[in-house]
Motif scaffolding. Structure first.
Motif, PDB file in Angstrom:
ATOM      1  N   LEU A  53       0.841  -1.196   0.000  1.00 13.99           N
ATOM      2  CA  LEU A  53       0.000   0.000   0.000  1.00 13.99           C
ATOM      3  C   LEU A  53       0.876   1.247   0.000  1.00 13.99           C
ATOM      4  CD1 LEU A  53      -2.640   1.592   0.291  1.00 13.99           C
ATOM      5  CD2 LEU A  53      -2.480   1.226   2.769  1.00 13.99           C
ATOM      6  N   LEU A  54       0.749   2.047  -1.069  1.00 14.15           N
ATOM      7  CA  LEU A  54       1.416   3.338  -1.163  1.00 14.15           C
ATOM      8  C   LEU A  54       0.358   4.409  -0.930  1.00 14.15           C
ATOM      9  CD1 LEU A  54       4.063   4.888  -1.867  1.00 14.15           C
ATOM     10  CD2 LEU A  54       3.249   4.939  -4.238  1.00 14.15           C
ATOM     11  N   GLN A  55       0.610   5.274   0.026  1.00 13.53           N
ATOM     12  CA  GLN A  55      -0.379   6.262   0.433  1.00 13.53           C
ATOM     13  C   GLN A  55       0.296   7.621   0.580  1.00 13.53           C
ATOM     14  OE1 GLN A  55      -2.203   5.812   4.473  1.00 13.53           O
ATOM     15  NE2 GLN A  55      -4.087   5.516   3.316  1.00 13.53           N
ATOM     16  N   GLY A  56      -0.399   8.687   0.171  1.00 11.76           N
ATOM     17  CA  GLY A  56       0.210  10.002   0.317  1.00 11.76           C
ATOM     18  C   GLY A  56      -0.605  11.109  -0.299  1.00 11.76           C
ATOM     19  N   VAL A  57      -0.019  12.298  -0.287  1.00  6.65           N
ATOM     20  CA  VAL A  57      -0.654  13.491  -0.825  1.00  6.65           C
ATOM     21  C   VAL A  57       0.268  14.104  -1.868  1.00  6.65           C
ATOM     22  CG1 VAL A  57       0.328  14.964   1.009  1.00  6.65           C
ATOM     23  CG2 VAL A  57      -1.703  15.721  -0.238  1.00  6.65           C
ATOM     24  N   THR A  58      -0.321  14.690  -2.905  1.00  5.34           N
ATOM     25  CA  THR A  58       0.435  15.424  -3.914  1.00  5.34           C
ATOM     26  C   THR A  58       0.014  16.886  -3.845  1.00  5.34           C
ATOM     27  OG1 THR A  58       0.536  13.496  -5.367  1.00  5.34           O
ATOM     28  CG2 THR A  58       0.976  15.642  -6.366  1.00  5.34           C
ATOM     29  N   ARG A  59       1.000  17.772  -3.762  1.00  4.53           N
ATOM     30  CA  ARG A  59       0.729  19.215  -3.649  1.00  4.53           C
ATOM     31  C   ARG A  59       1.307  19.945  -4.857  1.00  4.53           C
ATOM     32  NH1 ARG A  59       2.616  18.135   1.911  1.00  4.53           N
ATOM     33  NH2 ARG A  59       0.793  18.020   3.280  1.00  4.53           N
ATOM     34  N   ASP A  60       0.854  21.189  -5.043  1.00  6.40           N
ATOM     35  CA  ASP A  60       1.408  22.017  -6.120  1.00  6.40           C
ATOM     36  C   ASP A  60       2.494  22.918  -5.565  1.00  6.40           C
ATOM     37  OD1 ASP A  60       0.100  24.031  -4.753  1.00  6.40           O
ATOM     38  OD2 ASP A  60      -1.328  24.479  -6.347  1.00  6.40           O
ATOM     39  N   GLU A  61       2.998  23.847  -6.413  1.00  2.00           N
ATOM     40  CA  GLU A  61       4.102  24.702  -5.984  1.00  2.00           C
ATOM     41  C   GLU A  61       3.714  25.677  -4.881  1.00  2.00           C
ATOM     42  OE1 GLU A  61       2.596  26.588  -9.917  1.00  2.00           O
ATOM     43  OE2 GLU A  61       2.571  24.660  -8.869  1.00  2.00           O
ATOM     44  N   TYR A  62       2.402  25.846  -4.669  1.00  2.00           N
ATOM     45  CA  TYR A  62       1.932  26.742  -3.605  1.00  2.00           C
ATOM     46  C   TYR A  62       1.583  25.985  -2.325  1.00  2.00           C
ATOM     47  CZ  TYR A  62       1.373  29.578  -7.790  1.00  2.00           C
ATOM     48  OH  TYR A  62       1.589  30.234  -8.980  1.00  2.00           O
ATOM     49  N   GLY A  63       1.805  24.680  -2.335  1.00  2.00           N
ATOM     50  CA  GLY A  63       1.510  23.881  -1.154  1.00  2.00           C
ATOM     51  C   GLY A  63       0.070  23.423  -1.054  1.00  2.00           C
ATOM     52  N   ARG A  64      -0.740  23.678  -2.077  1.00  2.00           N
ATOM     53  CA  ARG A  64      -2.135  23.231  -2.050  1.00  2.00           C
ATOM     54  C   ARG A  64      -2.215  21.731  -2.302  1.00  2.00           C
ATOM     55  NH1 ARG A  64      -5.020  26.998  -6.438  1.00  2.00           N
ATOM     56  NH2 ARG A  64      -3.297  26.053  -7.623  1.00  2.00           N
ATOM     57  N   GLY A  65      -3.076  21.058  -1.549  1.00  2.00           N
ATOM     58  CA  GLY A  65      -3.261  19.635  -1.763  1.00  2.00           C
ATOM     59  C   GLY A  65      -4.082  19.368  -3.008  1.00  2.00           C
ATOM     60  N   LEU A  66      -3.520  18.634  -3.956  1.00  2.00           N
ATOM     61  CA  LEU A  66      -4.203  18.332  -5.213  1.00  2.00           C
ATOM     62  C   LEU A  66      -4.886  16.975  -5.184  1.00  2.00           C
ATOM     63  CD1 LEU A  66      -1.472  19.506  -7.768  1.00  2.00           C
ATOM     64  CD2 LEU A  66      -3.315  20.846  -6.721  1.00  2.00           C
ATOM     65  N   GLU A  67      -4.292  16.027  -4.490  1.00  2.00           N
ATOM     66  CA  GLU A  67      -4.863  14.684  -4.404  1.00  2.00           C
ATOM     67  C   GLU A  67      -4.354  14.012  -3.140  1.00  2.00           C
ATOM     68  OE1 GLU A  67      -3.524  11.755  -7.178  1.00  2.00           O
ATOM     69  OE2 GLU A  67      -1.429  12.395  -7.078  1.00  2.00           O
ATOM     70  N   TRP A  68      -5.206  13.184  -2.585  1.00  2.00           N
ATOM     71  CA  TRP A  68      -4.804  12.267  -1.516  1.00  2.00           C
ATOM     72  C   TRP A  68      -5.184  10.896  -2.008  1.00  2.00           C
ATOM     73  CZ3 TRP A  68      -6.759   8.631   1.925  1.00  2.00           C
ATOM     74  CH2 TRP A  68      -5.931   8.322   3.009  1.00  2.00           C
TER      75      TRP A  68
END
Length: 290
Positions: free
Chosen positions: A224-239
């Protein structure tokens, strides 16, 4: 003890754990034996290259005819799970390893295709859904899309992914937008640049949904790979949560941390002080004319 019971006790170590064949359950006997052996293969109790019990051993263990055993083994061979060798019995077929980078956000398609395989994405479900607590904490919102996908390599399931995306950033989303494509490329086409974020990797047992999507037995260990992806401004784009088949290999490029300026400095500083003291003593013993 009967002859049949004696034979069964002799082959106990060579066959899967006891299986109560449900003769009145509706499933054919060969299918029940096939599924029991397949569970052993999927869970790596019978790893690639391992020999299967002989036809005689399986007959004795399950109390069935040779034709039933041969039909079960024939199904496993048709599925590509075993290799039957005349005069040498059957062995578990080798499964290709699929490698990906654990320290790289996205790029699964490029990593798979670099090894000469083709990656296909299948949309299982897309719906408006309230984010679970972990996703809400990472994204800062509860109003999300829930996207479920299966990534396949040459039609074999490799990973089942469940992703939450904030609707305030992506108000318009359809299965057609993502069918067969990259989620991160879709984001970039809308002016949002994924940068990455923290990931966690652990082994967990497959629940019913994961097992069904990855064509495994319930309880088989998966990665299981789990995490969050953010943009250059630190906004969460996906979990996201992504369950990978156990034949997936995660590569990590590890680096040794360089010594910090203070590391090991205690001994060096003590030696410097000794030299200063020795120099002071020497200077103190010399005459002014020297």
């Amino acid at each position: 003890m009967s002859v049949e019971g004696s034979m069964a006790s002799e082959v106990t170590d060579d066959v899967p754990p006891p299986l109560e064949l449900g003769r009145a359950a509706g499933a054919p006997l060969y299918a029940q034996i096939r599924d029991a052996l397949r569970h052993q293969i999927d869970s790596h109790s019978l790893p690639p290259g391992a020999p299967l019990p002989t036809e005689e051993a399986l007959q004795a263990r399950y109390g069935v005819s040779r034709s039933v055993v041969r039909q079960a083994l024939g199904d496993l061979a048709d599925l590509g799970l075993i290799v039957r060798q005349r005069g040498r019995g059957s062995v578990v077929a080798p499964r290709p390893e699929h490698r990906r980078r654990a320290d790289r956000a996205g790029g699964l398609r490029q990593q798979v295709e670099a090894s000469g395989h083709h990656l296909r994405t299948e949309i299982v479900e897309l719906a408006v859904d309230e984010a679970p607590s972990a996703a809400a904490a990472a994204l800062g919102v509860t109003d999300t899309w829930r996207l479920e996908r299966i990534r396949r390599v040459e039609d074999e399931p490799l990973v089942f992914m469940r992703t939450w995306l904030p609707r305030e950033l992506f108000p318009h989303l359809s299965a057609e937008d993502l069918d067969g494509g990259s989620l991160h490329d879709w984001m970039r086409a809308r002016g949002v640049e994924p940068q990455g974020g923290p990931r966690q990797l652990q082994a967990v047992p497959a629940d019913e949904a994961v097992a069904a999507h990855l064509d495994l037995g319930v309880g088989v260990p998966v990665l299981l790979l789990q995490g969050v992806t953010r943009d250059e401004y630190g906004r969460g784009l996906e979990w996201f949560t992504a369950w990978h088949r156990p034949d997936t290999v995660f590569d990590v490029d590890a680096h040794v941390r360089p010594r910090s300026p203070g590391a090991g400095g205690g001994e060096e500083l003590g030696r410097v002080r000794e030299l200063v003291q020795e120099l002071a003593l020497l200077l103190g013993t010399q005459s002014p004319q020297a």
